[in-house]
Design a protein around this motif. Structure first.
Motif, PDB file in Angstrom:
ATOM      1  N   ALA A  29     -46.649  31.510  32.631  1.00 38.23           N
ATOM      2  CA  ALA A  29     -46.401  31.575  31.182  1.00 38.23           C
ATOM      3  C   ALA A  29     -45.780  32.906  30.800  1.00 38.23           C
ATOM      4  O   ALA A  29     -44.868  32.968  29.962  1.00 38.23           O
ATOM      5  N   ALA A  30     -46.252  33.981  31.431  1.00 30.92           N
ATOM      6  CA  ALA A  30     -45.695  35.302  31.133  1.00 30.92           C
ATOM      7  C   ALA A  30     -44.228  35.380  31.542  1.00 30.92           C
ATOM      8  O   ALA A  30     -43.391  35.949  30.823  1.00 30.92           O
ATOM      9  N   GLU A  31     -43.884  34.791  32.695  1.00 31.83           N
ATOM     10  CA  GLU A  31     -42.492  34.795  33.152  1.00 31.83           C
ATOM     11  C   GLU A  31     -41.609  33.951  32.245  1.00 31.83           C
ATOM     12  O   GLU A  31     -40.465  34.298  31.960  1.00 31.83           O
ATOM     13  N   ILE A  32     -42.139  32.824  31.779  1.00 31.44           N
ATOM     14  CA  ILE A  32     -41.368  31.951  30.901  1.00 31.44           C
ATOM     15  C   ILE A  32     -41.060  32.642  29.580  1.00 31.44           C
ATOM     16  O   ILE A  32     -39.964  32.526  29.036  1.00 31.44           O
ATOM     17  N   GLN A  33     -42.024  33.395  29.046  1.00 34.24           N
ATOM     18  CA  GLN A  33     -41.800  34.105  27.784  1.00 34.24           C
ATOM     19  C   GLN A  33     -40.752  35.198  27.933  1.00 34.24           C
ATOM     20  O   GLN A  33     -40.128  35.598  26.957  1.00 34.24           O
ATOM     21  N   PRO A  37     -37.724  33.096  24.104  1.00 33.31           N
ATOM     22  CA  PRO A  37     -38.645  33.489  23.034  1.00 33.31           C
ATOM     23  C   PRO A  37     -39.683  32.391  22.766  1.00 33.31           C
ATOM     24  O   PRO A  37     -39.386  31.201  22.902  1.00 33.31           O
ATOM     25  N   LYS A  38     -40.873  32.804  22.359  1.00 31.91           N
ATOM     26  CA  LYS A  38     -41.939  31.845  22.124  1.00 31.91           C
ATOM     27  C   LYS A  38     -41.548  30.811  21.070  1.00 31.91           C
ATOM     28  O   LYS A  38     -41.857  29.625  21.207  1.00 31.91           O
ATOM     29  N   ALA A  39     -40.839  31.244  20.029  1.00 30.08           N
ATOM     30  CA  ALA A  39     -40.463  30.313  18.958  1.00 30.08           C
ATOM     31  C   ALA A  39     -39.604  29.169  19.492  1.00 30.08           C
ATOM     32  O   ALA A  39     -39.750  28.015  19.084  1.00 30.08           O
ATOM     33  N   GLY A 147     -30.527  40.519  15.661  1.00 29.68           N
ATOM     34  CA  GLY A 147     -30.683  40.070  17.035  1.00 29.68           C
ATOM     35  C   GLY A 147     -30.150  38.683  17.320  1.00 29.68           C
ATOM     36  O   GLY A 147     -30.438  38.110  18.376  1.00 29.68           O
ATOM     37  N   GLU A 148     -29.365  38.117  16.393  1.00 27.56           N
ATOM     38  CA  GLU A 148     -28.808  36.789  16.620  1.00 27.56           C
ATOM     39  C   GLU A 148     -27.528  36.890  17.446  1.00 27.56           C
ATOM     40  O   GLU A 148     -26.666  37.727  17.165  1.00 27.56           O
ATOM     41  N   PRO A 149     -27.372  36.048  18.472  1.00 27.66           N
ATOM     42  CA  PRO A 149     -26.170  36.098  19.309  1.00 27.66           C
ATOM     43  C   PRO A 149     -24.925  35.683  18.529  1.00 27.66           C
ATOM     44  O   PRO A 149     -24.957  34.729  17.754  1.00 27.66           O
ATOM     45  N   THR A 150     -23.828  36.414  18.714  1.00 24.40           N
ATOM     46  CA  THR A 150     -22.590  36.098  18.015  1.00 24.40           C
ATOM     47  C   THR A 150     -21.407  36.599  18.830  1.00 24.40           C
ATOM     48  O   THR A 150     -21.544  36.931  20.008  1.00 24.40           O
ATOM     49  N   ILE A 151     -20.241  36.675  18.201  1.00 24.31           N
ATOM     50  CA  ILE A 151     -19.006  37.127  18.835  1.00 24.31           C
ATOM     51  C   ILE A 151     -18.413  38.277  18.016  1.00 24.31           C
ATOM     52  O   ILE A 151     -18.412  38.230  16.790  1.00 24.31           O
ATOM     53  N   ARG A 152     -17.915  39.284  18.711  1.00 22.67           N
ATOM     54  CA  ARG A 152     -17.176  40.370  18.062  1.00 22.67           C
ATOM     55  C   ARG A 152     -15.707  40.244  18.485  1.00 22.67           C
ATOM     56  O   ARG A 152     -15.395  40.208  19.675  1.00 22.67           O
ATOM     57  N   LEU A 153     -14.827  40.169  17.489  1.00 22.03           N
ATOM     58  CA  LEU A 153     -13.384  40.106  17.730  1.00 22.03           C
ATOM     59  C   LEU A 153     -12.765  41.432  17.310  1.00 22.03           C
ATOM     60  O   LEU A 153     -12.917  41.852  16.164  1.00 22.03           O
ATOM     61  N   GLU A 154     -12.073  42.088  18.245  1.00 23.75           N
ATOM     62  CA  GLU A 154     -11.451  43.371  17.973  1.00 23.75           C
ATOM     63  C   GLU A 154      -9.948  43.285  18.214  1.00 23.75           C
ATOM     64  O   GLU A 154      -9.506  42.638  19.171  1.00 23.75           O
ATOM     65  N   LYS A 247     -21.313  30.032  25.005  1.00 19.61           N
ATOM     66  CA  LYS A 247     -22.421  30.742  25.651  1.00 19.61           C
ATOM     67  C   LYS A 247     -23.307  31.416  24.601  1.00 19.61           C
ATOM     68  O   LYS A 247     -24.540  31.338  24.671  1.00 19.61           O
ATOM     69  N   GLN A 248     -22.687  32.061  23.617  1.00 18.12           N
ATOM     70  CA  GLN A 248     -23.444  32.736  22.570  1.00 18.12           C
ATOM     71  C   GLN A 248     -24.184  31.745  21.680  1.00 18.12           C
ATOM     72  O   GLN A 248     -25.341  31.962  21.296  1.00 18.12           O
ATOM     73  N   MET A 249     -23.518  30.633  21.346  1.00 20.34           N
ATOM     74  CA  MET A 249     -24.161  29.638  20.501  1.00 20.34           C
ATOM     75  C   MET A 249     -25.363  29.001  21.197  1.00 20.34           C
ATOM     76  O   MET A 249     -26.383  28.712  20.566  1.00 20.34           O
ATOM     77  N   ARG A 250     -25.269  28.808  22.507  1.00 23.31           N
ATOM     78  CA  ARG A 250     -26.376  28.185  23.250  1.00 23.31           C
ATOM     79  C   ARG A 250     -27.583  29.114  23.344  1.00 23.31           C
ATOM     80  O   ARG A 250     -28.711  28.655  23.513  1.00 23.31           O
ATOM     81  N   LYS A 251     -27.351  30.428  23.249  1.00 19.08           N
ATOM     82  CA  LYS A 251     -28.489  31.347  23.235  1.00 19.08           C
ATOM     83  C   LYS A 251     -29.365  31.100  22.010  1.00 19.08           C
ATOM     84  O   LYS A 251     -30.585  31.232  22.071  1.00 19.08           O
ATOM     85  N   GLY A 252     -28.742  30.757  20.897  1.00 20.52           N
ATOM     86  CA  GLY A 252     -29.493  30.480  19.679  1.00 20.52           C
ATOM     87  C   GLY A 252     -29.972  29.048  19.590  1.00 20.52           C
ATOM     88  O   GLY A 252     -30.890  28.746  18.827  1.00 20.52           O
ATOM     89  N   LYS A 253     -29.339  28.139  20.368  1.00 18.82           N
ATOM     90  CA  LYS A 253     -29.720  26.720  20.353  1.00 18.82           C
ATOM     91  C   LYS A 253     -29.803  26.225  21.800  1.00 18.82           C
ATOM     92  O   LYS A 253     -28.987  25.408  22.251  1.00 18.82           O
TER      93      LYS A 253
END
Length: 274
Positions: A29-33, A37-39, A147-154, A247-253
């Motif tokens: 359980a500790a490794e899974i967390q 994230p628990k949520a 802390g939400e995953p996103t994209i930076r365009l420069e 990849k970034q969107m899947r981190k949040g979903k």
């Protein structure tokens, strides 16, 4: 709706058994967390009965952890008697070339000796450069202040042949809605999209635009008093850029696959914004 909070390992294991999965130990359980994230785990436990994506998320997480936990340990004697493998500290030239950034008008922009998609510490440095005659772009994995995953365009303007003024770059961080619209545009569900009203103070009005021109894409980044950085983007570049966004969107979903995200972007945002 399942209202269990899953605050205890007993509750979690009871739910895993209901779903046909194996129980986990406190160490597991500790490794899974650490991996999720628990949520997100709690949400997946609640939705797995009716949500295939949530169930697949648990199947990927739980068995992988147990497999590593239950792997047989090698005894010290066996370890000493096992034949030692020689490490090749001088890999063949061909293998070295395979790890070099692509040449030409496109290259992956990682830190020194940093493969694409790898992490250093807690920071994801996945990024991709797109070069044009008058400007260049960098698409990078990033996080919001929350802390939400996103994209930076420069974007940076050219100051010479294949030379760009990155010290005066224009940087825009995608909102959650812009990530979805970008996927819909890059996968053909929308003809174009624009992200407006970025920046604060004298930078209010920063933004970007992605246009599907049929044979390629045209991307521009703009800011007040800084002009426009406009670069044509080939389908090959768009493929890599899209993969980083997904990849970034899947981190949040994590319960959704890349295919799920593309389909949802097309059937909701793409269908209704055309």
């Amino acid at each position: 709706m399942n209202a269990v909070k899953y605050d205890t390992l007993s509750d979690v294991n009871e739910r895993l058994v209901e779903l046909g999965l194996n129980k986990i130990s406190p160490a597991q359980a500790a490794e899974i967390q650490k991996a999720a994230p628990k949520a997100r785990l709690v949400q997946a436990l609640r939705e797995a009965s009716s949500n295939t994506g949530a169930m697949n998320f648990l199947r990927r997480l739980i068995p992988a952890n147990q497999g590593a936990q239950n792997a047989p340990r090698q005894s010290p004697a066996a370890s000493q008697n096992a034949p030692q493998r020689r490490q090749n500290h001088n890999p063949p030239a061909q293998a070295q070339r395979e790890h070099q950034p692509p040449a030409g008008n496109r290259q992956h922009a990682q830190g020194p000796s940093q493969p694409q998609g790898e992490k250093r510490g807690d920071k994801d440095y996945t990024s991709h450069h797109v070069y044009g005659g008058k400007a260049a772009l960098t698409w990078s994995a990033d996080e919001t202040r929350n802390g939400e995953p996103t994209i930076r365009l420069e974007g940076a303007k050219a100051v010479g042949e294949r030379q760009y003024d990155w010290s005066s770059k224009i940087a825009v961080q995608f909102t959650r809605d812009e990530l979805t619209c970008a996927v819909a545009t890059l996968t053909g569900a929308l003809p174009k999209m624009e992200g407006k009203n970025h920046g604060v103070g004298d930078q209010t009005g920063k933004g970007f635009e992605i246009v599907d021109q049929g044979k390629n894409f045209f991307v521009k980044v703009f800011a007040p008093n800084a002009g426009v950085c406009a670069v044509p983007m080939t389908p090959e570049d768009a493929f890599t850029v899209t993969s980083i966004i997904l990849k970034q969107m899947r981190k949040g979903k994590p319960w959704l696959s890349g295919q799920d995200l593309i389909m949802l972007a097309a059937r909701t945002v793409g269908r209704m914004k055309k």
